[in-house]
Design an enzyme around this catalytic site. Structure first.
Site, mmCIF file in Angstrom:
data_model
loop_
_atom_site.group_PDB
_atom_site.id
_atom_site.type_symbol
_atom_site.label_atom_id
_atom_site.label_comp_id
_atom_site.label_asym_id
_atom_site.label_seq_id
_atom_site.Cartn_x
_atom_site.Cartn_y
_atom_site.Cartn_z
ATOM 1 N N HIS A 1 0.822 -1.596 -0.077
ATOM 2 C CA HIS A 1 0.158 0.135 -0.144
ATOM 3 C C HIS A 1 1.131 1.400 0.101
ATOM 4 O O HIS A 1 1.991 1.262 0.459
ATOM 5 C CB HIS A 1 -0.753 -0.302 1.155
ATOM 6 C CG HIS A 1 -0.468 -0.655 2.592
ATOM 7 N ND1 HIS A 1 0.518 0.335 2.899
ATOM 8 C CD2 HIS A 1 -0.657 -1.049 3.551
ATOM 9 C CE1 HIS A 1 0.982 0.079 4.187
ATOM 10 N NE2 HIS A 1 -0.003 -0.838 4.556
ATOM 11 N N HIS B 1 4.021 0.991 2.112
ATOM 12 C CA HIS B 1 5.248 1.015 1.285
ATOM 13 C C HIS B 1 5.319 1.395 0.461
ATOM 14 O O HIS B 1 7.166 1.476 0.642
ATOM 15 C CB HIS B 1 5.331 -0.850 1.356
ATOM 16 C CG HIS B 1 4.623 -1.840 1.534
ATOM 17 N ND1 HIS B 1 2.688 -2.294 2.098
ATOM 18 C CD2 HIS B 1 4.805 -2.918 3.250
ATOM 19 C CE1 HIS B 1 2.903 -3.228 3.051
ATOM 20 N NE2 HIS B 1 4.091 -3.347 3.615
ATOM 21 N N GLN C 1 7.004 -15.442 11.859
ATOM 22 C CA GLN C 1 6.672 -14.317 12.837
ATOM 23 C C GLN C 1 5.487 -14.657 12.833
ATOM 24 O O GLN C 1 5.003 -13.568 13.714
ATOM 25 C CB GLN C 1 7.584 -13.112 12.262
ATOM 26 C CG GLN C 1 6.405 -12.667 10.939
ATOM 27 C CD GLN C 1 6.616 -11.835 10.124
ATOM 28 O OE1 GLN C 1 7.922 -11.555 9.363
ATOM 29 N NE2 GLN C 1 6.441 -10.009 10.437
ATOM 30 N N GLN D 1 7.852 3.388 10.331
ATOM 31 C CA GLN D 1 7.897 3.954 11.728
ATOM 32 C C GLN D 1 6.377 2.669 12.257
ATOM 33 O O GLN D 1 6.389 3.284 13.468
ATOM 34 C CB GLN D 1 7.796 5.329 12.134
ATOM 35 C CG GLN D 1 7.783 6.107 13.587
ATOM 36 C CD GLN D 1 8.918 5.730 14.320
ATOM 37 O OE1 GLN D 1 9.694 4.649 14.061
ATOM 38 N NE2 GLN D 1 8.607 5.168 15.698
ATOM 39 N N GLN E 1 9.386 -2.968 16.251
ATOM 40 C CA GLN E 1 10.025 -3.914 15.544
ATOM 41 C C GLN E 1 11.381 -3.147 14.930
ATOM 42 O O GLN E 1 12.411 -3.686 14.831
ATOM 43 C CB GLN E 1 9.172 -4.042 14.153
ATOM 44 C CG GLN E 1 10.040 -4.757 12.996
ATOM 45 C CD GLN E 1 8.732 -5.267 11.215
ATOM 46 O OE1 GLN E 1 8.521 -6.586 11.758
ATOM 47 N NE2 GLN E 1 8.915 -4.621 10.740
ATOM 48 N N VAL F 1 2.009 6.251 7.391
ATOM 49 C CA VAL F 1 1.485 7.249 6.846
ATOM 50 C C VAL F 1 0.155 7.100 6.999
ATOM 51 O O VAL F 1 0.012 5.649 7.363
ATOM 52 C CB VAL F 1 1.537 6.463 4.603
ATOM 53 C CG1 VAL F 1 0.546 7.194 3.491
ATOM 54 C CG2 VAL F 1 3.029 7.027 4.121
ATOM 55 N N LEU G 1 -1.757 3.159 7.537
ATOM 56 C CA LEU G 1 -2.344 2.727 6.549
ATOM 57 C C LEU G 1 -1.957 1.338 7.123
ATOM 58 O O LEU G 1 -0.509 0.694 7.568
ATOM 59 C CB LEU G 1 -1.348 2.975 5.241
ATOM 60 C CG LEU G 1 -1.886 3.897 4.803
ATOM 61 C CD1 LEU G 1 -1.332 3.780 2.954
ATOM 62 C CD2 LEU G 1 -3.549 4.035 4.479
ATOM 63 N N SER G 2 -2.071 -0.131 6.320
ATOM 64 C CA SER G 2 -1.742 -1.637 7.186
ATOM 65 C C SER G 2 -2.207 -2.608 5.979
ATOM 66 O O SER G 2 -3.277 -2.737 5.784
ATOM 67 C CB SER G 2 -1.980 -1.621 8.319
ATOM 68 O OG SER G 2 -1.964 -3.267 9.115
#
Ligand code: PAF
Length: 281
Positions: free
Chosen positions: A34, A37, A61, A148, A153, A176, A184-185
């Site tokens: 998205h 990235h 993970q 961020q 992480q 973002v 955004l995810s």
């Protein structure tokens, strides 16, 4: 864009780029790309002669009851987006390529890996640092660019790089957001319309804390109480954690100084979302 499915191919391409005197920037991802990235890719493009993106949904993970099987996969569309950004190299290995004999060798950043998401997702960060260390060995980038949004992480990878002496600069890019503040995810794709609205509460809770801090409140207990209270008002959202920690070592702090990390994780339906702000930034 050259697509490499094997480690050998990827190594060859990266070695060739280095031989040409090009600096290499790596953007590690799990795909379902998205704008968040793409902002990492654009940052990499500004400073590095060759940009490599990895797309690998890393099984180590994910916990046994997590969303590995249904994690969004959109390879064709991801490739189109990366082509548009003029990415030179894409590394897209299979699970068998990355873990041909399963995993017995792990890279673990002890102490930090159990904090924040690590406390509710045991083993998560161990999987992240193991795969990122592998990617660093394969690509040997000059820099790796992360979002961020995954602040814990970033802190854990920075510590791994420092302790294992990887010659890789870690660059963290700003979160973002949608117009209403939602970070955004790739997991936002799981939300239906009602949940999408409910999910705004994560950002609202962070903004509430930031406003109080800017108005002079530095007491962490009071700030956390306010943040949790805000989440509590959205009854169908279930809080996982709301914490204020040192952004580097992820230890809890008693006084919220400039630079402290305010981090939240919450379930909207069955979707677990995270967000954060750094105070004073
Ligand atoms: O942030 C992610 O997408 C993943 O945790 C990463 C860094 C690509 C490792 O699998």
């Amino acid at each position: 864009m050259k697509i490499c499915k094997t480690i050998r191919e990827m190594r060859e391409q990266c070695e060739a780029a280095r031989r040409d005197g090009k600096r290499l920037g790596l953007v590690p991802t799990m795909g379902a790309l998205h704008e968040g990235h793409l902002s990492l890719v654009r940052t990499a493009k500004k400073s590095y002669g060759v940009v490599a993106v990895s797309i690998f949904v890393n099984p180590t993970q994910f916990g046994p009851n997590e969303d590995l099987a249904k994690y969004p996969r959109n390879f064709e569309q991801d490739c189109e987006l990366l082509e548009k950004e003029r990415v030179e190299l894409l590394f897209a290995p299979t699970v068998e390529e990355m873990y041909p004999q399963g995993v017995v060798t792990w890279v673990t950043v002890e102490g930090l890996s159990e904090k924040l998401d690590g406390s509710s997702r045991p083993g998560h960060f161990r999987g992240v640092t193991t795969v990122v260390a592998k990617l660093f060995h394969i690509v040997q980038p000059d820099a790796a660019i992360f979002g961020q949004k995954d602040a814990a992480q970033v802190a854990i990878i920075r510590r791994m790089v420092r302790d294992l002496k990887f010659a890789v600069e870690i660059v963290a890019c700003p979160i973002v957001r949608e117009r209403d503040g939602l970070a955004l995810s790739s997991r936002n794709a799981y939300l239906d319309l009602t949940q999408r609205r409910q999910a705004q509460v994560l950002y609202r809770s962070l903004m509430r804390v930031e406003e109080m801090w800017e108005a002079g409140e530095k007491n962490v207990t009071k700030l956390i109480e306010a943040g949790r209270g805000e989440i509590g008002r959205e009854r169908s959202v279930r809080l996982d954690y709301f914490e204020i920690v040192d952004a580097e070592n992820l230890d809890t702090v008693t006084n919220a100084e400039r630079g402290a990390l305010v981090a939240v994780a919450a379930f909207v339906g069955t979707t677990r979302l995270i967000d954060n702000v750094v105070l004073g930034e």
